[in-house]
Write a protein that holds these residues in place. Structure first.
Motif, PDB file in Angstrom:
ATOM      1  N   GLN A  25       0.093   4.267  16.733  1.00  0.00           N
ATOM      2  CA  GLN A  25       1.457   4.238  16.203  1.00  0.00           C
ATOM      3  C   GLN A  25       1.891   2.792  15.972  1.00  0.00           C
ATOM      4  N   ASP A  26       1.575   1.918  16.922  1.00  0.00           N
ATOM      5  CA  ASP A  26       1.911   0.494  16.770  1.00  0.00           C
ATOM      6  C   ASP A  26       1.222  -0.106  15.543  1.00  0.00           C
ATOM      7  N   ILE A  27      -0.036   0.257  15.324  1.00  0.00           N
ATOM      8  CA  ILE A  27      -0.766  -0.256  14.162  1.00  0.00           C
ATOM      9  C   ILE A  27      -0.117   0.221  12.873  1.00  0.00           C
ATOM     10  N   ILE A  28       0.251   1.489  12.821  1.00  0.00           N
ATOM     11  CA  ILE A  28       0.907   2.025  11.625  1.00  0.00           C
ATOM     12  C   ILE A  28       2.224   1.299  11.367  1.00  0.00           C
ATOM     13  N   LEU A  29       3.018   1.118  12.409  1.00  0.00           N
ATOM     14  CA  LEU A  29       4.301   0.428  12.237  1.00  0.00           C
ATOM     15  C   LEU A  29       4.103  -1.027  11.834  1.00  0.00           C
ATOM     16  N   LEU A  30       3.099  -1.682  12.401  1.00  0.00           N
ATOM     17  CA  LEU A  30       2.793  -3.062  12.034  1.00  0.00           C
ATOM     18  C   LEU A  30       2.385  -3.153  10.571  1.00  0.00           C
ATOM     19  N   LEU A  31       1.515  -2.248  10.128  1.00  0.00           N
ATOM     20  CA  LEU A  31       1.096  -2.257   8.726  1.00  0.00           C
ATOM     21  C   LEU A  31       2.249  -1.911   7.797  1.00  0.00           C
ATOM     22  N   ALA A  32       3.155  -1.067   8.241  1.00  0.00           N
ATOM     23  CA  ALA A  32       4.319  -0.732   7.416  1.00  0.00           C
ATOM     24  C   ALA A  32       5.197  -1.959   7.197  1.00  0.00           C
ATOM     25  N   GLU A  33       5.185  -2.828   8.175  1.00  0.00           N
ATOM     26  CA  GLU A  33       6.017  -4.029   8.125  1.00  0.00           C
ATOM     27  C   GLU A  33       5.334  -5.194   7.415  1.00  0.00           C
ATOM     28  N   PHE A  76      -9.230  -6.064   4.637  1.00  0.00           N
ATOM     29  CA  PHE A  76      -7.791  -5.940   4.782  1.00  0.00           C
ATOM     30  C   PHE A  76      -7.401  -4.470   4.873  1.00  0.00           C
ATOM     31  N   TYR A  77      -6.546  -4.160   5.844  1.00  0.00           N
ATOM     32  CA  TYR A  77      -6.101  -2.789   6.087  1.00  0.00           C
ATOM     33  C   TYR A  77      -4.679  -2.604   5.560  1.00  0.00           C
ATOM     34  N   SER A  78      -4.470  -1.457   4.930  1.00  0.00           N
ATOM     35  CA  SER A  78      -3.155  -1.062   4.413  1.00  0.00           C
ATOM     36  C   SER A  78      -2.930   0.404   4.722  1.00  0.00           C
ATOM     37  N   LEU A  79      -1.675   0.797   4.719  1.00  0.00           N
ATOM     38  CA  LEU A  79      -1.353   2.202   4.932  1.00  0.00           C
ATOM     39  C   LEU A  79      -1.733   3.039   3.722  1.00  0.00           C
ATOM     40  N   ALA A  80      -2.116   4.270   3.991  1.00  0.00           N
ATOM     41  CA  ALA A  80      -2.439   5.246   2.945  1.00  0.00           C
ATOM     42  C   ALA A  80      -1.952   6.598   3.449  1.00  0.00           C
ATOM     43  N   LEU A  81      -0.663   6.809   3.406  1.00  0.00           N
ATOM     44  CA  LEU A  81      -0.068   7.967   4.064  1.00  0.00           C
ATOM     45  C   LEU A  81       0.107   9.188   3.171  1.00  0.00           C
ATOM     46  N   ASP A  82      -0.228   9.084   1.896  1.00  0.00           N
ATOM     47  CA  ASP A  82       0.040  10.190   0.971  1.00  0.00           C
ATOM     48  C   ASP A  82      -0.588  11.506   1.419  1.00  0.00           C
ATOM     49  N   GLN A  83      -1.857  11.495   1.775  1.00  0.00           N
ATOM     50  CA  GLN A  83      -2.527  12.730   2.177  1.00  0.00           C
ATOM     51  C   GLN A  83      -1.904  13.301   3.449  1.00  0.00           C
ATOM     52  N   ALA A  84      -1.649  12.446   4.430  1.00  0.00           N
ATOM     53  CA  ALA A  84      -1.068  12.904   5.693  1.00  0.00           C
ATOM     54  C   ALA A  84       0.334  13.464   5.480  1.00  0.00           C
ATOM     55  N   VAL A  85       1.125  12.793   4.685  1.00  0.00           N
ATOM     56  CA  VAL A  85       2.480  13.274   4.396  1.00  0.00           C
ATOM     57  C   VAL A  85       2.408  14.617   3.682  1.00  0.00           C
ATOM     58  N   GLY A  86       1.468  14.758   2.769  1.00  0.00           N
ATOM     59  CA  GLY A  86       1.281  16.030   2.072  1.00  0.00           C
ATOM     60  C   GLY A  86       0.927  17.156   3.031  1.00  0.00           C
TER      61      GLY A  86
END
Length: 100
Positions: A25-33, A76-86
């Motif tokens: 969760q921390d990693i996701i929030l960090l990448l979101a920021e 480099f890592y970036s968020l890719a939330l489209d599939q999960a949100v779907g």
């Protein structure tokens, strides 16, 4: 509850497991920021070792929550939330239509 609802719940289990860990969760929030970030940059912002961060990133990558782009020797890592949100939207729709 119908079979479709059960199947949708079952399909989301790996996603829920990936999201259940506070470090992920921390990693996701960090990448979101601050995306995109390297493993070292993520490690600098957390209290985990580099191997631990890599392990968590692999789990997030396996669940299609992050993507990587290789630039030279850096990844480099970036968020890719489209599939999960779907998947989560499908679960919510199924629950609303079959369970409520």
């Amino acid at each position: 509850m119908g079979q479709k609802a059960m199947d949708t719940f079952r399909k989301c289990i790996p996603l829920f497991q990936a999201l259940s860990d506070p470090y992920r969760q921390d990693i996701i929030l960090l990448l979101a920021e601050k995306e995109p970030l390297t493993v070292n940059e993520i490690t600098d912002n957390l209290t985990l070792s580099r191997p631990a961060v890599s392990h968590h990133l692999k789990i997030l990558r396996d669940q299609h929550l992050v993507t990587t782009v290789q630039k030279g020797t850096q990844r480099f890592y970036s968020l890719a939330l489209d599939q999960a949100v779907g998947e989560l939207k499908e679960l919510i729709d199924t629950v609303e239509n079959t369970c409520i």
